[in-house]
Design a protein around this motif. Structure first.
Motif, PDB file in Angstrom:
ATOM      1  N   GLY A 172       7.048   3.820   5.944  1.00  0.00           N
ATOM      2  CA  GLY A 172       5.723   3.217   5.751  1.00  0.00           C
ATOM      3  C   GLY A 172       5.646   2.220   4.612  1.00  0.00           C
ATOM      4  N   GLY A 173       6.765   1.945   3.955  1.00  0.00           N
ATOM      5  CA  GLY A 173       6.761   1.061   2.769  1.00  0.00           C
ATOM      6  C   GLY A 173       6.454  -0.387   3.077  1.00  0.00           C
ATOM      7  N   GLN A 174       6.509  -0.766   4.360  1.00  0.00           N
ATOM      8  CA  GLN A 174       6.296  -2.182   4.687  1.00  0.00           C
ATOM      9  C   GLN A 174       4.876  -2.644   4.373  1.00  0.00           C
ATOM     10  OE1 GLN A 174       6.833   0.168   7.006  1.00  0.00           O
ATOM     11  NE2 GLN A 174       4.954   0.148   8.211  1.00  0.00           N
ATOM     12  N   ASP A 175       3.895  -1.742   4.422  1.00  0.00           N
ATOM     13  CA  ASP A 175       2.514  -2.146   4.132  1.00  0.00           C
ATOM     14  C   ASP A 175       2.345  -2.479   2.648  1.00  0.00           C
ATOM     15  OD1 ASP A 175       1.669  -1.989   6.700  1.00  0.00           O
ATOM     16  OD2 ASP A 175       0.647  -0.065   6.520  1.00  0.00           O
ATOM     17  N   GLN A 176       2.930  -1.632   1.803  1.00  0.00           N
ATOM     18  CA  GLN A 176       2.842  -1.880   0.359  1.00  0.00           C
ATOM     19  C   GLN A 176       3.549  -3.204   0.029  1.00  0.00           C
ATOM     20  OE1 GLN A 176       5.414   0.015  -2.694  1.00  0.00           O
ATOM     21  NE2 GLN A 176       3.630   1.274  -3.087  1.00  0.00           N
ATOM     22  N   ASP A 200      11.442   6.957  -1.168  1.00  0.00           N
ATOM     23  CA  ASP A 200      10.135   7.591  -1.378  1.00  0.00           C
ATOM     24  C   ASP A 200       9.113   7.183  -0.318  1.00  0.00           C
ATOM     25  OD1 ASP A 200      10.933   9.059  -3.522  1.00  0.00           O
ATOM     26  OD2 ASP A 200      10.030   7.770  -5.053  1.00  0.00           O
ATOM     27  N   GLY A 201       8.510   8.186   0.292  1.00  0.00           N
ATOM     28  CA  GLY A 201       7.440   7.954   1.255  1.00  0.00           C
ATOM     29  C   GLY A 201       6.114   8.346   0.628  1.00  0.00           C
ATOM     30  N   PHE A 202       5.098   8.497   1.445  1.00  0.00           N
ATOM     31  CA  PHE A 202       3.756   8.768   0.935  1.00  0.00           C
ATOM     32  C   PHE A 202       3.692  10.078   0.131  1.00  0.00           C
ATOM     33  CE2 PHE A 202      -0.546  10.583   1.640  1.00  0.00           C
ATOM     34  CZ  PHE A 202      -1.231   9.672   0.855  1.00  0.00           C
ATOM     35  N   ALA A 203       4.339  11.123   0.632  1.00  0.00           N
ATOM     36  CA  ALA A 203       4.282  12.428  -0.052  1.00  0.00           C
ATOM     37  C   ALA A 203       4.873  12.335  -1.458  1.00  0.00           C
ATOM     38  CB  ALA A 203       5.029  13.478   0.768  1.00  0.00           C
ATOM     39  N   GLN A 204       6.012  11.650  -1.588  1.00  0.00           N
ATOM     40  CA  GLN A 204       6.666  11.513  -2.893  1.00  0.00           C
ATOM     41  C   GLN A 204       5.806  10.643  -3.827  1.00  0.00           C
ATOM     42  OE1 GLN A 204       8.307  11.145   0.012  1.00  0.00           O
ATOM     43  NE2 GLN A 204       9.658  12.914  -0.070  1.00  0.00           N
ATOM     44  N   LEU A 205       5.191   9.618  -3.252  1.00  0.00           N
ATOM     45  CA  LEU A 205       4.357   8.713  -4.054  1.00  0.00           C
ATOM     46  C   LEU A 205       3.170   9.457  -4.676  1.00  0.00           C
ATOM     47  CD1 LEU A 205       5.830   6.132  -3.176  1.00  0.00           C
ATOM     48  CD2 LEU A 205       3.637   5.172  -2.543  1.00  0.00           C
ATOM     49  N   THR A 206       2.460  10.201  -3.827  1.00  0.00           N
ATOM     50  CA  THR A 206       1.276  10.897  -4.338  1.00  0.00           C
ATOM     51  C   THR A 206       1.666  12.024  -5.302  1.00  0.00           C
ATOM     52  OG1 THR A 206       1.276  12.115  -2.269  1.00  0.00           O
ATOM     53  CG2 THR A 206      -0.372  10.417  -2.489  1.00  0.00           C
ATOM     54  N   ALA A 207       2.778  12.713  -4.991  1.00  0.00           N
ATOM     55  CA  ALA A 207       3.220  13.793  -5.889  1.00  0.00           C
ATOM     56  C   ALA A 207       3.576  13.219  -7.257  1.00  0.00           C
ATOM     57  CB  ALA A 207       4.424  14.518  -5.288  1.00  0.00           C
ATOM     58  N   GLY A 208       4.286  12.104  -7.275  1.00  0.00           N
ATOM     59  CA  GLY A 208       4.693  11.475  -8.531  1.00  0.00           C
ATOM     60  C   GLY A 208       3.507  10.954  -9.313  1.00  0.00           C
ATOM     61  N   PHE A 209       2.554  10.379  -8.617  1.00  0.00           N
ATOM     62  CA  PHE A 209       1.384   9.811  -9.290  1.00  0.00           C
ATOM     63  C   PHE A 209       0.518  10.931  -9.868  1.00  0.00           C
ATOM     64  CE2 PHE A 209      -2.876   7.795  -9.240  1.00  0.00           C
ATOM     65  CZ  PHE A 209      -2.599   6.731 -10.088  1.00  0.00           C
ATOM     66  N   GLN A 210       0.368  11.996  -9.111  1.00  0.00           N
ATOM     67  CA  GLN A 210      -0.434  13.128  -9.593  1.00  0.00           C
ATOM     68  C   GLN A 210       0.229  13.798 -10.796  1.00  0.00           C
ATOM     69  OE1 GLN A 210      -1.516  15.881  -6.450  1.00  0.00           O
ATOM     70  NE2 GLN A 210      -2.113  14.218  -5.124  1.00  0.00           N
TER      71      GLN A 210
END
Lengths: 434, 309
Positions: free
Chosen positions: A214-218, A268-278
């Motif tokens: 899903g990284g193509q959108d970012q 890193d996908g969405f789950a890793q992104l949100t976990a890292g940011f949190q």
């Protein structure tokens, strides 16, 4: 002896006869049961036109769509919508399989990415005539209707716009305050903040780079914000021109040169992104309103939202993507399909979906102008503000392939220095037109 | 005297003929099932691989062997082929070794043996996508359990991004697959061990064989047919298995975990080139066939097949 043999034969034959009779009676019973069982259905359904609808949900734990279907069925005595929820990861594959086996649904939830592929194969119904008679036609801006067309300047509308998202930037207020930084508005400020907030010894990094699924959108959001475009005003592909190569190099260097991203960024996908940011491992993350509720619940006042930083703030741009609904040309119940499709886009149904955890920005002006949307939270506020300068993926056939694997394959190679920024973009430009 | 004898012989021949025919009739349902479920799709796939076919368009164009030539000259596919070879050899080798070890351990007498035997099946029974997601977090480069343990015991200083580096991604996936596959080998080999008569081991003991010698000279040769068939099945399954790659790495980073099934999947469902995708699958099937035939020959030369009789 003879009598014994005859008796044995008789018993043998009787057994065979008995078995046959048993099987026959069982089959008869089954057939009667089927007729009886189905008699209630068809006689009741005989008056109803069945519309098959396929959809996915971002938050599968909240099936608002099921409630919407039920509501529609209750209010339409002559139509029976049969919904089928399919996980997004399998969705495109299921649609392709359904087409190749001549059994697509009547109506399906759809991404703007796929229109090029499906419309050019004449699989989607043209919606212009239906839409022109629809009471809310003028409540949706042309820019949104255009997300349902192909790259052809004379393209009809193939997708009913429904829900939209725009990319913006989340930042950790607490980390920015500690470092005495302001949230970035330009690329330079963004890079400065990312460098300042990166300290690998504390396992802290400036930016949550999404190199995985899903990284193509970012990536596309940053390309647009940097001034690159996928196609120019004439419809020519320009994603591999000098400007785009420069912006892409800047984006690659966040990982490769400046190392302001976690070393896991490649996968890193969405789950890793949100976990890292949190967890505070990353200080900034680009995403959209779909993650706001989750992040706000976890971070509260520490969560900040700003529009995408821009290379040239006088010409802002970000990425948007439309999720709509299409009708398949093969549908035998087009009037009923349109009835459901248009009802889904009505203010009542859109509002219900947008207010759920599967909610994204509604496209109806009557809803977006309401205070409960404009001032719902910072995520909604920034998203609505960003609508003015959001660009969608161009409706070319190759977009599905780029989203499927071309972007990730080539981005990986570029991040590891195996290909140049130009080579990566050449590959994307080539795929776009294939 | 001759006449009754002739009648008797003719009746016997008739009976033999009937028996000969009936054995084929008995086989018919299974044969039909195999032809329908396996034979037909194989033939369809082979035919499809000779066409250019986009599933969203109804037309097909016959292109002969062009799909095979195109695929075999594609550097990404060649990379997928070498990755598949590494993946299959690595996974199956470690599963055999640790599975054999596990079977020997589970065959010992100890308290709670039944419970332990049941528990060892958990990895095998875990759905592959669930196992993939679980291991994704264990191997995570930022918060992963593995990095945490290794850092605590001082083996590493900084966390390692296991699935994000080209050098470690394939090994990480192999670790997950080996973890899942060991119980399969252990249970199959344990079952084979338990069929070995105790008096054979007793006799070996009386002849002066120690535990080590008795295992290699008596137990292992008798387990060999089971080991052989289990290994063949596992080779085929492992070569076709793509859930892990799809969930954990999507074939990356930089194609380092791209295997033939995943490459074929992408070619079919994102590139919409069914012909090329089936050509890839055809090449994999052919390679697997060669491997299995070679393996069977090697094992039959060693007498593994005979021991099973």
């Amino acid at each position: 002896m003879q009598a014994k043999t005859i008796a044995k034969r008789f018993i043998g034959k009787s057994k065979t006869l008995l078995s046959l009779l048993t099987v026959a009676s069982l089959l008869a019973a089954c057939s009667t049961a089927t007729e009886e069982g189905s008699s209630a259905g068809p006689s009741e359904n005989a008056k109803k036109t069945v519309v098959n609808y396929w959809y996915w949900l971002d938050d599968a734990s909240n099936n608002t769509m099921e409630q919407l279907i039920q509501k529609f069925n209750e209010s339409h005595a002559d139509i029976e919508v049969v919904g089928r929820m399919i996980p997004f990861s399998d969705y495109q594959q299921m649609l392709i399989n359904s087409v190749s086996t001549n059994d697509p649904p009547d109506v399906a939830r759809f991404k703007d990415w796929w229109i090029g592929q499906f419309a050019e194969s004449h699989l989607l119904e043209k919606l212009d005539d239906y839409a022109s008679k629809w009471e809310y036609k003028n409540d949706i801006d042309d820019v949104f209707w255009n997300t349902g067309r192909t790259a052809d300047p004379n393209s009809p509308i193939y997708m009913m716009p429904h829900q939209f998202i725009t990319f913006y930037l989340y930042y950790r207020k607490d980390l920015f305050e500690q470092a005495n930084l302001k949230p970035p508005t330009t690329f330079d400020e963004f890079l400065h903040a990312a460098k300042t907030l990166t300290d690998p010894s504390k396992q802290q990094y400036g930016f949550a780079y999404r190199g995985g699924s899903g990284g193509q959108d970012q990536w596309y959001a940053f390309m647009l914000a940097g001034g690159a475009r996928m196609v120019d005003e004439n419809g020519s592909v320009v994603i591999n021109n000098a400007k785009a190569v420069e912006v892409n190099q800047w984006y690659i260097d966040l990982f490769k040169k400046h190392k302001v991203t976690p070393p896991t960024a490649v996968s890193d996908g969405f789950a890793q992104l949100t976990a890292g940011f949190q967890a505070g491992t990353t200080a900034m993350m680009a995403h959209h309103v779909g993650s706001y509720e989750t992040l706000h619940k976890a971070l509260g006042d520490k969560l900040g939202v700003v529009p995408m930083p821009q290379a040239d703030p006088s010409h802002p741009a970000t990425m948007g993507t439309m999720t709509g609904n299409v009708m398949f040309q093969s549908s035998k119940n087009k009037e009923a399909a349109w009835e459901f499709l248009s009802w889904l886009s009505s203010p009542e149904a859109t509002d219900m979906l947008s207010q759920s955890t599967n909610g994204q920005l509604p496209v109806l002006n009557t809803l977006t102008s309401k205070p409960e949307y404009t001032s719902k939270n910072d995520g909604w506020k920034i998203s609505i503000e960003s609508l003015k300068f959001a660009h969608v993926w161009p409706p070319f056939k190759g977009v599905g392939t780029i989203a499927g694997h071309t972007w990730k394959d080539n981005n990986d190679l570029a991040l590891f220095g195996k290909i140049t920024s130009k080579e990566m973009l050449d590959q994307i430009a080539k795929t776009l037109l294939e | 005297m001759n006449e009754p004898l002739t009648v008797h012989v003719k009746a016997g021949e008739k009976k033999r003929k009937r028996t000969g025919l009936s054995k084929y009739l008995y086989l018919l349902p299974a044969a039909l099932l195999i032809v329908g479920v396996i034979g037909y799709p194989i033939v369809r796939a082979l035919i499809l691989s000779l066409y250019a076919y986009n599933p969203l368009n109804s037309g097909k164009t016959f292109v002969g062997l062009k799909n095979y030539v195109g695929v075999l000259s594609d550097s990404t596919f060649l990379k997928a082929m070498s990755n598949t070879a590494i993946w299959v050899v690595g996974c199956v080798f470690f599963q055999v070794v640790f599975g054999l070890l596990g079977a020997v351990l589970l065959n010992q007498n100890f308290r709670g043996r039944g419970v332990i035997r049941g528990l060892t099946l958990i990895p095998w029974a875990t759905p592959s996508v669930l196992a993939a997601m679980m291991w994704m977090w264990i191997l995570d480069g930022n918060y992963g359990l593995l990095n945490d343990i290794l850092m605590r015991i001082g083996l590493i200083v900084h966390p390692i991004p296991w699935i994000s580096q080209t050098g470690t991604a394939m090994a990480s996936l192999m670790l997950i697959d080996v973890w899942q596959g060991i119980p399969y080998f252990a249970v199959m080999l344990l079952a084979a061990m338990q069929t070995i008569p105790g008096d054979l081991l007793e006799a070996a003991k009386l002849d002066g064989a120690g535990a080590w010698k008795a295992f290699w000279k008596v137990v292992f040769p008798l387990m060999l047919p089971t080991l052989m068939i289990t290994t063949i099945l596992r080779i085929v399954w492992t070569a076709s298995y793509m859930d892990l790659m799809m969930v954990v790495t999507q074939g990356g980073p930089a194609y380092s975990t791209l295997t033939i099934p995943l490459a074929s999947y992408y070619r079919a469902y994102t590139d919409l080139k069914y012909g090329e995708a089936t050509a890839m699958a055809g090449i994999q099937a052919l390679l697997l066939l060669i491997v299995v035939v070679l393996y069977l020959r090697l094992m039959s030369n060693k007498g593994a097949l005979d021991n099973g009789k």
